[in-house]
Design a protein around this motif. Sequence first.
Motif, short mmCIF file in Angstrom:
data_model
loop_
_atom_site.label_atom_id
_atom_site.label_comp_id
_atom_site.label_asym_id
_atom_site.label_seq_id
_atom_site.Cartn_x
_atom_site.Cartn_y
_atom_site.Cartn_z
N HIS A 44 4.82 56.14 12.36
CA HIS A 44 4.21 55.23 13.50
C HIS A 44 3.39 54.06 12.73
O HIS A 44 3.57 53.05 13.57
CB HIS A 44 3.04 56.18 13.98
N GLU A 45 2.61 53.94 12.02
CA GLU A 45 2.09 52.99 11.35
C GLU A 45 3.07 52.06 10.73
O GLU A 45 2.70 50.63 10.65
CB GLU A 45 0.94 53.51 10.23
N MET A 46 4.13 52.41 10.31
CA MET A 46 5.14 51.71 9.88
C MET A 46 5.75 50.96 10.91
O MET A 46 6.31 49.79 10.52
CB MET A 46 6.04 52.32 8.84
N THR A 47 5.74 51.21 11.94
CA THR A 47 6.55 50.54 13.10
C THR A 47 5.64 49.31 13.53
O THR A 47 6.30 48.39 13.97
CB THR A 47 6.47 51.39 14.42
N HIS A 48 4.33 49.47 13.20
CA HIS A 48 3.35 48.28 13.77
C HIS A 48 3.65 46.95 13.29
O HIS A 48 3.47 45.86 14.21
CB HIS A 48 1.96 48.70 13.36
N GLN A 49 4.36 46.45 12.41
CA GLN A 49 4.67 45.15 12.00
C GLN A 49 5.89 44.82 13.01
O GLN A 49 5.92 43.29 13.10
CB GLN A 49 5.03 45.00 10.57
N LYS A 50 6.63 45.57 13.31
CA LYS A 50 7.84 45.11 14.20
C LYS A 50 7.68 45.27 15.64
O LYS A 50 8.69 45.19 16.29
CB LYS A 50 9.27 45.79 13.71
N LEU A 52 4.18 58.08 19.78
CA LEU A 52 2.78 58.40 20.05
C LEU A 52 2.63 59.43 21.21
O LEU A 52 1.69 60.16 21.23
CB LEU A 52 2.57 56.97 20.91
N ASP A 53 3.81 59.81 21.87
CA ASP A 53 3.95 60.97 22.51
C ASP A 53 3.52 62.11 21.75
O ASP A 53 2.89 62.98 22.52
CB ASP A 53 5.35 61.05 23.43
N GLY A 54 4.40 62.36 20.75
CA GLY A 54 4.19 63.58 19.79
C GLY A 54 2.56 63.48 19.38
O GLY A 54 2.29 64.73 19.13
#
Length: 213
Positions: free
Chosen positions: A98-104, A168-170
């Motif tokens: 989840h935190e890895m997605t934040h830049q994109k 986020l749902d999970g």
Amino acid sequence: MIKKKRWFILLFTIVTVTILISSVVYFFYGFSSSSSYSIDEELEGDELDRAKELKRFLEANPPGRPNAVHKINPKLETGLVFDDLEKLNKSNLVRVMHEMTHQKISADKKYGAILMSHENIREVRAYLELARKKNKLNLNDYTKLGKIIEQWEQADFSNIDKDQDYMLDGMGAKIGYSNGLATPEEEELFILNNFGEKYVYTINLKPMEKAEN
């Protein structure tokens, strides 16, 4: 005549209030959108100059939705623990991904940032496989998360906003859901604020070679 005058005053008042409220909403929405493009106060030199350039561009060409690009507790590595079975679980894997997605992705609320690099993608893949091997993941979770990681391995981030929302749902989250993909300028400013100029290359990751069995 008096009644008509009263109706005119009432109508004028309603129209005036409506215009005023609309103007206030527009002003604050526009202000909050542009002010979200902040610059980390620790930046200096070429990094600072580039960040200012990106900020000016984004404020002049707003994508039309808020996106948090400020510094948010960044980490260059995943921090995943492989040698402790008690810490080997789906929750830790999902949190890191989840935190890895934040830049994109674009979202008005983001908490935590982990660099989207080949090294970190390899780590989440290895963690996924180990968790499945040790029966810490059911087949459905393994398959779903595996498909997401496979897309990342192929440098396909076209669905990463949906990936973020799935995670986020999970996690049972109520806020932080995406409103689309980040623009290249937003992603670069996010990287400068959180990881530094050295890692701007991660905007255009190349597909990874498949690991040999």
